[in-house]
Motif scaffolding. Structure first.
Motif, PDB file in Angstrom:
ATOM      1  N   VAL A 128      99.212   9.670   8.879  1.00 15.04           N
ATOM      2  CA  VAL A 128      97.868  10.141   9.210  1.00 15.04           C
ATOM      3  C   VAL A 128      96.827   9.330   8.439  1.00 15.04           C
ATOM      4  CG1 VAL A 128      96.304  12.119   9.209  1.00 15.04           C
ATOM      5  CG2 VAL A 128      98.744  12.459   9.649  1.00 15.04           C
ATOM      6  N   GLN A 129      95.911   8.750   9.173  1.00 14.17           N
ATOM      7  CA  GLN A 129      94.829   7.971   8.580  1.00 14.17           C
ATOM      8  C   GLN A 129      93.478   8.674   8.677  1.00 14.17           C
ATOM      9  OE1 GLN A 129      95.439   5.071   6.920  1.00 14.17           O
ATOM     10  NE2 GLN A 129      97.599   5.490   7.355  1.00 14.17           N
ATOM     11  N   GLU A 130      93.381   9.638   9.573  1.00 15.63           N
ATOM     12  CA  GLU A 130      92.096  10.310   9.787  1.00 15.63           C
ATOM     13  C   GLU A 130      92.328  11.733  10.287  1.00 15.63           C
ATOM     14  OE1 GLU A 130      88.128   8.673  11.767  1.00 15.63           O
ATOM     15  OE2 GLU A 130      89.498   9.421  13.308  1.00 15.63           O
ATOM     16  N   GLY A 131      91.452  12.637   9.866  1.00 16.23           N
ATOM     17  CA  GLY A 131      91.484  14.003  10.352  1.00 16.23           C
ATOM     18  C   GLY A 131      90.086  14.432  10.736  1.00 16.23           C
ATOM     19  N   ILE A 132      89.990  15.372  11.667  1.00 17.33           N
ATOM     20  CA  ILE A 132      88.690  15.867  12.117  1.00 17.33           C
ATOM     21  C   ILE A 132      88.543  17.318  11.679  1.00 17.33           C
ATOM     22  CG2 ILE A 132      87.215  16.357  14.094  1.00 17.33           C
ATOM     23  CD1 ILE A 132      88.529  14.048  15.556  1.00 17.33           C
ATOM     24  N   PHE A 133      87.515  17.578  10.887  1.00 18.27           N
ATOM     25  CA  PHE A 133      87.222  18.922  10.387  1.00 18.27           C
ATOM     26  C   PHE A 133      86.049  19.484  11.164  1.00 18.27           C
ATOM     27  CE2 PHE A 133      84.641  21.665   7.670  1.00 18.27           C
ATOM     28  CZ  PHE A 133      85.578  22.611   7.279  1.00 18.27           C
ATOM     29  N   SER A 134      86.159  20.762  11.568  1.00 22.31           N
ATOM     30  CA  SER A 134      85.071  21.375  12.329  1.00 22.31           C
ATOM     31  C   SER A 134      84.878  22.829  11.921  1.00 22.31           C
ATOM     32  CB  SER A 134      85.333  21.273  13.838  1.00 22.31           C
ATOM     33  OG  SER A 134      86.525  21.966  14.179  1.00 22.31           O
ATOM     34  N   LEU A 135      83.658  23.312  12.145  1.00 26.96           N
ATOM     35  CA  LEU A 135      83.285  24.705  11.870  1.00 26.96           C
ATOM     36  C   LEU A 135      82.744  25.341  13.132  1.00 26.96           C
ATOM     37  CD1 LEU A 135      81.382  24.457   8.451  1.00 26.96           C
ATOM     38  CD2 LEU A 135      83.466  25.777   8.863  1.00 26.96           C
ATOM     39  N   SER A 136      83.109  26.598  13.352  1.00 27.59           N
ATOM     40  CA  SER A 136      82.593  27.358  14.482  1.00 27.59           C
ATOM     41  C   SER A 136      82.512  28.824  14.086  1.00 27.59           C
ATOM     42  CB  SER A 136      83.485  27.179  15.721  1.00 27.59           C
ATOM     43  OG  SER A 136      84.800  27.642  15.449  1.00 27.59           O
ATOM     44  N   THR A 137      81.950  29.644  14.957  1.00 27.05           N
ATOM     45  CA  THR A 137      81.779  31.058  14.639  1.00 27.05           C
ATOM     46  C   THR A 137      82.859  31.944  15.248  1.00 27.05           C
ATOM     47  OG1 THR A 137      80.255  31.268  16.511  1.00 27.05           O
ATOM     48  CG2 THR A 137      79.290  30.847  14.353  1.00 27.05           C
ATOM     49  N   SER A 138      83.701  31.380  16.098  1.00 27.67           N
ATOM     50  CA  SER A 138      84.814  32.135  16.678  1.00 27.67           C
ATOM     51  C   SER A 138      85.905  31.145  17.058  1.00 27.67           C
ATOM     52  CB  SER A 138      84.367  32.950  17.898  1.00 27.67           C
ATOM     53  OG  SER A 138      84.048  32.090  18.972  1.00 27.67           O
ATOM     54  N   PRO A 139      87.124  31.621  17.282  1.00 25.75           N
ATOM     55  CA  PRO A 139      88.226  30.689  17.576  1.00 25.75           C
ATOM     56  C   PRO A 139      87.986  29.808  18.784  1.00 25.75           C
ATOM     57  CG  PRO A 139      89.085  32.874  17.094  1.00 25.75           C
ATOM     58  CD  PRO A 139      87.603  33.019  17.213  1.00 25.75           C
ATOM     59  N   ASN A 140      87.261  30.309  19.773  1.00 29.85           N
ATOM     60  CA  ASN A 140      87.113  29.565  21.022  1.00 29.85           C
ATOM     61  C   ASN A 140      85.700  29.060  21.261  1.00 29.85           C
ATOM     62  OD1 ASN A 140      89.838  29.860  21.838  1.00 29.85           O
ATOM     63  ND2 ASN A 140      89.403  31.957  22.494  1.00 29.85           N
ATOM     64  N   SER A 141      84.801  29.206  20.278  1.00 31.79           N
ATOM     65  CA  SER A 141      83.445  28.720  20.472  1.00 31.79           C
ATOM     66  C   SER A 141      83.361  27.233  20.151  1.00 31.79           C
ATOM     67  CB  SER A 141      82.468  29.509  19.596  1.00 31.79           C
ATOM     68  OG  SER A 141      82.714  29.260  18.229  1.00 31.79           O
ATOM     69  N   TYR A 142      82.355  26.594  20.718  1.00 35.80           N
ATOM     70  CA  TYR A 142      82.149  25.161  20.493  1.00 35.80           C
ATOM     71  C   TYR A 142      81.766  24.952  19.031  1.00 35.80           C
ATOM     72  CZ  TYR A 142      80.691  20.421  21.681  1.00 35.80           C
ATOM     73  OH  TYR A 142      80.581  19.063  21.763  1.00 35.80           O
ATOM     74  N   PRO A 143      82.344  23.979  18.335  1.00 36.70           N
ATOM     75  CA  PRO A 143      82.001  23.770  16.921  1.00 36.70           C
ATOM     76  C   PRO A 143      80.548  23.339  16.759  1.00 36.70           C
ATOM     77  CG  PRO A 143      83.357  21.969  17.733  1.00 36.70           C
ATOM     78  CD  PRO A 143      83.359  23.006  18.803  1.00 36.70           C
ATOM     79  N   TYR A 144      79.880  23.929  15.769  1.00 38.07           N
ATOM     80  CA  TYR A 144      78.495  23.541  15.512  1.00 38.07           C
ATOM     81  C   TYR A 144      78.417  22.442  14.447  1.00 38.07           C
ATOM     82  CZ  TYR A 144      78.608  26.395  11.243  1.00 38.07           C
ATOM     83  OH  TYR A 144      78.927  26.922  10.013  1.00 38.07           O
ATOM     84  N   TYR A 145      79.562  22.158  13.802  1.00 40.07           N
ATOM     85  CA  TYR A 145      79.603  21.055  12.851  1.00 40.07           C
ATOM     86  C   TYR A 145      80.976  20.407  12.919  1.00 40.07           C
ATOM     87  CZ  TYR A 145      79.674  18.305   8.582  1.00 40.07           C
ATOM     88  OH  TYR A 145      79.784  17.260   7.701  1.00 40.07           O
TER      89      TYR A 145
END
Length: 303
Positions: A128-145
């Motif tokens: 693994v060379q890269e990972g994508i971290f994301s934040l959202s308000t629910s399991p299925n909502s679009y990430p806001y960050y």
């Protein structure tokens, strides 16, 4: 009564009277000498092995005991990396049988006092060379960050902090976070995997603020753990462990904390700091309440 006994009683009487008179005289003529303040320990604990640097000004450090908050385990959280989209039970392994796992309680839920908390994940996949971290308000909502983490390709516990350029966590709210990456597993040469957790920022009570204000870093870790604030206890100990690699007391605390969430086997793994950069493909100006169209495939989750 024998003469010897009479003499003894007389001597005792003569000695006792002046002492009482002196005490009364001092009490009446001089201001009272203040007695040492009785110390109420923040907690009882065995401090013999903690060293002189681990005494608090008003008591002793608590044992490194994590007290989980009375919160129901969230749906949609899995601390062990699983295939995305999930089509089977169990996590994906390395060729030698290791799992990638977030350093969290088994529920996948943690609390923090920080606006920009730090996350730790055990990464055994050297591909693994890269990972994508994301934040959202629910399991299925679009990430806001969303941000990208550049990994070193070394096996160990990666550590990264939510950047100050990201929207801060709001006290009282719960957030879902994800870490996605592609890896060479025991089943595929390019398998998409995901770890999911839930984090809640809380406010510290006045009592907790007072305890933290007089505590050294190692005591702070114990106080966080005793109050169910997993993310901050873990982060504090990780920082101490990196700064003091030869300190056996810190190593013992680290091992004890991981053991309490059934991850003691990771206690000897190196901690690797990585940085994250905002992903230009997604805006960071969306509020935490905004939702997008949702994921292209509705994910299922391990319970």
């Amino acid at each position: 009564m024998t003469p010897l006994l009479r003499c003894t009683l007389l001597l005792v009487t003569l000695l006792a009277v002046p002492i009482c008179v002196i005490e009364q005289s001092v009490a009446g003529l001089s201001p009272e000498v203040p007695r040492p303040r009785q110390i109420n320990p923040i907690a009882l604990g065995n401090t013999d092995s903690l060293g002189s640097g681990n005494r608090l000004k008003c008591g002793y450090v608590k044992d490194m005991k994590y007290a989980p908050p009375p919160t129901k385990a969230p749906d949609g959280a899995n601390r062990v990396a699983v295939e995305e989209p999930l089509n089977r039970c169990g996590g994906a392994r390395t060729v030698d049988g290791r799992f990638a796992v977030a350093i969290l309680p088994s529920s996948g839920f943690s609390q923090t006092l920080a606006e920009y908390p730090t996350f730790l994940i055990y990464m055994p996949f050297t591909s693994v060379q890269e990972g994508i971290f994301s934040l959202s308000t629910s399991p299925n909502s679009y990430p806001y960050y969303q941000a990208r983490a550049q990994l070193t390709g070394n096996r160990g516990i990666i550590r990264f902090q939510l950047p100050s350029s990201a929207p801060n966590l709001v006290a009282g709210k719960k957030y879902f976070w994800q870490f996605r990456f592609s890896a060479v597993t025991n089943e595929s040469e390019n398998q998409l995997l995901v770890i999911r957790g839930q984090i809640q920022r809380i406010n510290a009570s006045a009592t907790l603020q007072n305890q933290l204000a007089i505590a050294a870093p190692r005591q702070k870790a114990a106080i966080y753990a005793n109050n169910g604030i997993w993310q901050d206890a873990l982060t504090t100990l990780a920082q101490l462990k990196c700064a003091n690699p030869g300190d056996q007391g810190i190593a013992s605390d680290w091992s004890s904390l991981l053991q309490q969430v059934e991850l003691k086997e990771l206690a000897m793994e190196p901690i690797i700091g990585v940085t994250v950069q905002p992903d230009k493909k997604i805006t960071t100006k969306k509020t935490p309440n905004s939702t997008g169209p949702g994921p292209t495939s509705c994910p299922l989750y391990l319970k």
